[in-house]
Design a protein around this motif. Structure first.
Motif, mmCIF file in Angstrom:
data_model
loop_
_atom_site.group_PDB
_atom_site.id
_atom_site.type_symbol
_atom_site.label_atom_id
_atom_site.label_comp_id
_atom_site.label_asym_id
_atom_site.label_seq_id
_atom_site.Cartn_x
_atom_site.Cartn_y
_atom_site.Cartn_z
ATOM 1 N N UNK A 280 0.851 -1.189 0.000
ATOM 2 C CA UNK A 280 0.000 0.000 0.000
ATOM 3 C C UNK A 280 0.885 1.237 0.000
ATOM 4 N N UNK A 281 0.631 2.143 -0.937
ATOM 5 C CA UNK A 281 1.360 3.411 -1.006
ATOM 6 C C UNK A 281 0.351 4.550 -1.018
ATOM 7 N N UNK A 282 0.440 5.448 -0.034
ATOM 8 C CA UNK A 282 -0.445 6.613 0.019
ATOM 9 C C UNK A 282 0.133 7.736 -0.825
ATOM 10 N N UNK A 283 -0.759 8.541 -1.412
ATOM 11 C CA UNK A 283 -0.327 9.651 -2.238
ATOM 12 C C UNK A 283 0.250 10.787 -1.413
ATOM 13 N N UNK A 284 0.814 11.773 -2.114
ATOM 14 C CA UNK A 284 1.388 12.936 -1.438
ATOM 15 C C UNK A 284 0.313 13.658 -0.631
ATOM 16 N N UNK A 285 0.693 14.133 0.546
ATOM 17 C CA UNK A 285 -0.219 14.863 1.444
ATOM 18 C C UNK A 285 -1.413 14.018 1.888
ATOM 19 N N UNK B 292 -2.541 10.778 4.480
ATOM 20 C CA UNK B 292 -2.097 9.995 5.629
ATOM 21 C C UNK B 292 -1.835 8.554 5.220
ATOM 22 N N UNK B 293 -0.715 7.967 5.653
ATOM 23 C CA UNK B 293 -0.431 6.573 5.305
ATOM 24 C C UNK B 293 -1.409 5.628 5.986
ATOM 25 N N UNK B 294 -1.741 4.545 5.306
ATOM 26 C CA UNK B 294 -2.581 3.521 5.906
ATOM 27 C C UNK B 294 -1.709 2.592 6.754
ATOM 28 N N UNK B 295 -2.354 1.821 7.582
ATOM 29 C CA UNK B 295 -1.646 0.834 8.388
ATOM 30 C C UNK B 295 -2.374 -0.496 8.313
ATOM 31 N N UNK B 296 -1.663 -1.571 7.940
ATOM 32 C CA UNK B 296 -0.244 -1.616 7.583
ATOM 33 C C UNK B 296 -0.006 -1.211 6.138
ATOM 34 N N UNK C 182 -9.321 6.569 5.247
ATOM 35 C CA UNK C 182 -9.946 7.893 5.355
ATOM 36 C C UNK C 182 -10.658 8.272 4.066
ATOM 37 N N UNK C 183 -11.726 9.020 4.177
ATOM 38 C CA UNK C 183 -12.521 9.368 3.002
ATOM 39 C C UNK C 183 -11.750 10.172 1.966
ATOM 40 N N UNK C 184 -10.766 10.954 2.396
ATOM 41 C CA UNK C 184 -10.037 11.798 1.449
ATOM 42 C C UNK C 184 -8.733 11.154 0.998
ATOM 43 N N UNK C 185 -8.616 9.837 1.159
ATOM 44 C CA UNK C 185 -7.351 9.154 0.865
ATOM 45 C C UNK C 185 -7.123 9.001 -0.636
ATOM 46 N N UNK C 186 -5.859 9.023 -1.028
ATOM 47 C CA UNK C 186 -5.481 8.653 -2.393
ATOM 48 C C UNK C 186 -4.246 7.770 -2.319
ATOM 49 N N UNK C 187 -4.109 6.889 -3.277
ATOM 50 C CA UNK C 187 -2.945 6.008 -3.288
ATOM 51 C C UNK C 187 -3.163 4.806 -4.170
ATOM 52 N N UNK C 188 -2.305 3.814 -4.004
ATOM 53 C CA UNK C 188 -2.372 2.623 -4.840
ATOM 54 C C UNK C 188 -2.106 1.370 -4.012
ATOM 55 N N UNK D 294 11.768 -1.915 0.433
ATOM 56 C CA UNK D 294 11.956 -1.517 1.828
ATOM 57 C C UNK D 294 12.812 -2.513 2.595
ATOM 58 N N UNK D 295 12.919 -3.747 2.069
ATOM 59 C CA UNK D 295 13.637 -4.786 2.772
ATOM 60 C C UNK D 295 12.832 -5.437 3.870
ATOM 61 N N UNK D 296 11.551 -5.028 3.992
ATOM 62 C CA UNK D 296 10.672 -5.550 5.027
ATOM 63 C C UNK D 296 9.307 -5.881 4.414
ATOM 64 N N UNK D 297 8.466 -6.556 5.198
ATOM 65 C CA UNK D 297 7.123 -6.859 4.711
ATOM 66 C C UNK D 297 6.327 -5.577 4.506
ATOM 67 N N UNK D 298 6.475 -4.599 5.408
ATOM 68 C CA UNK D 298 5.801 -3.307 5.220
ATOM 69 C C UNK D 298 6.594 -2.466 4.233
ATOM 70 N N UNK D 299 5.868 -1.785 3.325
ATOM 71 C CA UNK D 299 6.542 -0.993 2.296
ATOM 72 C C UNK D 299 7.003 0.363 2.823
ATOM 73 N N UNK D 300 6.338 0.875 3.866
ATOM 74 C CA UNK D 300 6.817 2.070 4.576
ATOM 75 C C UNK D 300 7.090 3.256 3.659
ATOM 76 N N UNK D 301 6.151 3.538 2.749
ATOM 77 C CA UNK D 301 6.272 4.718 1.897
ATOM 78 C C UNK D 301 6.931 4.483 0.561
ATOM 79 N N UNK D 302 7.241 3.251 0.243
ATOM 80 C CA UNK D 302 7.852 2.943 -1.059
ATOM 81 C C UNK D 302 6.826 2.283 -1.975
ATOM 82 N N UNK D 303 6.938 2.548 -3.281
ATOM 83 C CA UNK D 303 6.001 2.001 -4.251
ATOM 84 C C UNK D 303 6.504 0.720 -4.882
#
Length: 275
Positions: free
Chosen positions: A41-46, A48-52, A68-74, A98-107
Motif C-alpha cells: 500500500x502506497x499513500x499519495x502525497x499529502x 495519511x499513510x494507511x496501516x499496515x 480515510x474518506x479523502x485518501x489517495x494512493x495505490x 523496503x527490505x521488510x514486509x511493510x513498504x513504509x512509503x515505497x512504491x
C-alpha cells in the motif's frame, strides 16, 4: 474551570474519533490466487499513510483496511517473496524495496498490476482504476459496494497475461524458468513514444502502441497506457471497495452480469479467456 479541560479534551477526541469512523471507507483485500501474495500500500502525497503498508495474505484469505474518506494512493500484490531475516525481505514481482514486509512509503517496482484510488475527489466522487501502465504481474478486480452516485462499475484485468506476454516484455524468474510478469513497453524500451514523455507528453502526441493494445484487448477496462483515461477511470460516491487478486473470471463475469453495471466496455474480452 481548569479541572474541566482534560474532560473536555477527551470528549472532543471521542467526537472526532466517532466522525472519523463514520467518514471512513473500507478496502477488503481478497486473495483468490493459488499462492500466497504480499499486498503493498502506497499513500499519495499529502495523504495519511494507511496501516499496515504491507502484509502477507495466504490463498483464500482476506483482510479489511479502514481508509480515510479523502485518501489517495495505490494497492498491489507482491509475489514470490522471500524473508531471509526481518530486515532482508524481497519479492520477485512488485517489490517495494523496503527490505521488510511493510513498504513504509515505497512504491512497487515495475512490472506490477496496480489498483489506484482518489477518494472524495471532485464533486465528492471517488475515482478509481486498475492500471497496467507499469506492467502486469497478476489478475486483479476492483468492485465498489454500497455507492450512492456515479457509475460504480467494477474494473480490473481478469486474464492471466503472463503466458501470452509478448517476448520483448516477458519477465522470468532467475534462471529463466517460468514467466512471472509482463513489462510495459516504456520499461522495456525506454522510448519516449511508449513512455508518453518528451515530444510525446500530450494526449494528442502519445497514441496507443501495439504493446499497449495487447493489454487493452485482453482487459478493456484497465489502463493500458498513460492517456487511456476515457475508458479506464471509474467513479462512485460513498462506497466501500473489494480488491480481489486472481479473481475467477467466469464467476466474476456471472456476478457482474447480474449487477448490469452499465459500463461501456466489457470487463474482459472473452476470446482471451483461454490464457
Amino acid at each position: 474551570m481548569d479541572r474541566l479541560l482534560p474532560s473536555a479534551s477527551v470528549l472532543t477526541l471521542l467526537i472526532l474519533s466517532f466522525f472519523s469512523e463514520v467518514n471512513s471507507a473500507s478496502f477488503k483485500l481478497v486473495n483468490k490466487c493459488r499462492y500466497e501474495v504480499w499486498p503493498g500500500v502506497l499513500s499519495g502525497a499529502n495523504t495519511a499513510p494507511l496501516s499496515p503498508t504491507g502484509f502477507a495474505l495466504k490463498p483464500g484469505k482476506s483482510r479489511t483496511l479502514s481508509v480515510p474518506k479523502a485518501w489517495s494512493g495505490r494497492i498491489w500484490a507482491r509475489t514470490l517473496c522471500t524473508e531471509y531475516s526481518p530486515t532482508n525481505f524481497s519479492c520477485v514481482t512488485g517489490d517495494c524495496g523496503s527490505g521488510k514486509i511493510e513498504c513504509a512509503g515505497s512504491g512497487a517496482k515495475p512490472p506490477a498490476t496496480l489498483a489506484e484510488f482518489t477518494l472524495n475527489g471532485a464533486d465528492g466522487l471517488d475515482f478509481y482504476d486498475v492500471s497496467l501502465v507499469d506492467g502486469y504481474n497478476l489478475p486483479m478486480l476492483v468492485v465498489p459496494r454500497g455507492g450512492t452516485r456515479g457509475g460504480c462499475s467494477a474494473t480490473g484485468c481478469l486474464v492471466d497475461l503472463n503466458g501470452k506476454c509478448p517476448r520483448a516484455l516477458r519477465v522470468a524468474r532467475e534462471g529463466g524458468v517460468g514467466r512471472v510478469a509482463c513489462r510495459s513497453a516504456c520499461e522495456a524500451f525506454g522510448d519516449p513514444q511508449f513512455c508518453c514523455s518528451e515530444a510525446y507528453a500530450t494526449p494528442d502526441t502519445c497514441q496507443p502502441s501495439v504493446f499497449s493494445l495487447f493489454f487493452k484487448h485482453a482487459c478493456p477496462r484497465a489502463y493500458s497506457y498513460a492517456y487511456d483515461d476515457k475508458t479506464s477511470t471509474y467513479t462512485c460516491a460513498s462506497a466501500d471497495y473489494i480488491i480481489i487478486f486472481c479473481p475467477l473470471p467466469y464467476t466474476s463475469l456471472k456476478v457482474l452480469g447480474i449487477r448490469k453495471d452499465g459500463a461501456v466496455l466489457p470487463l474482459v474480452n472473452k476470446t482471451m479467456m483461454y490464457f
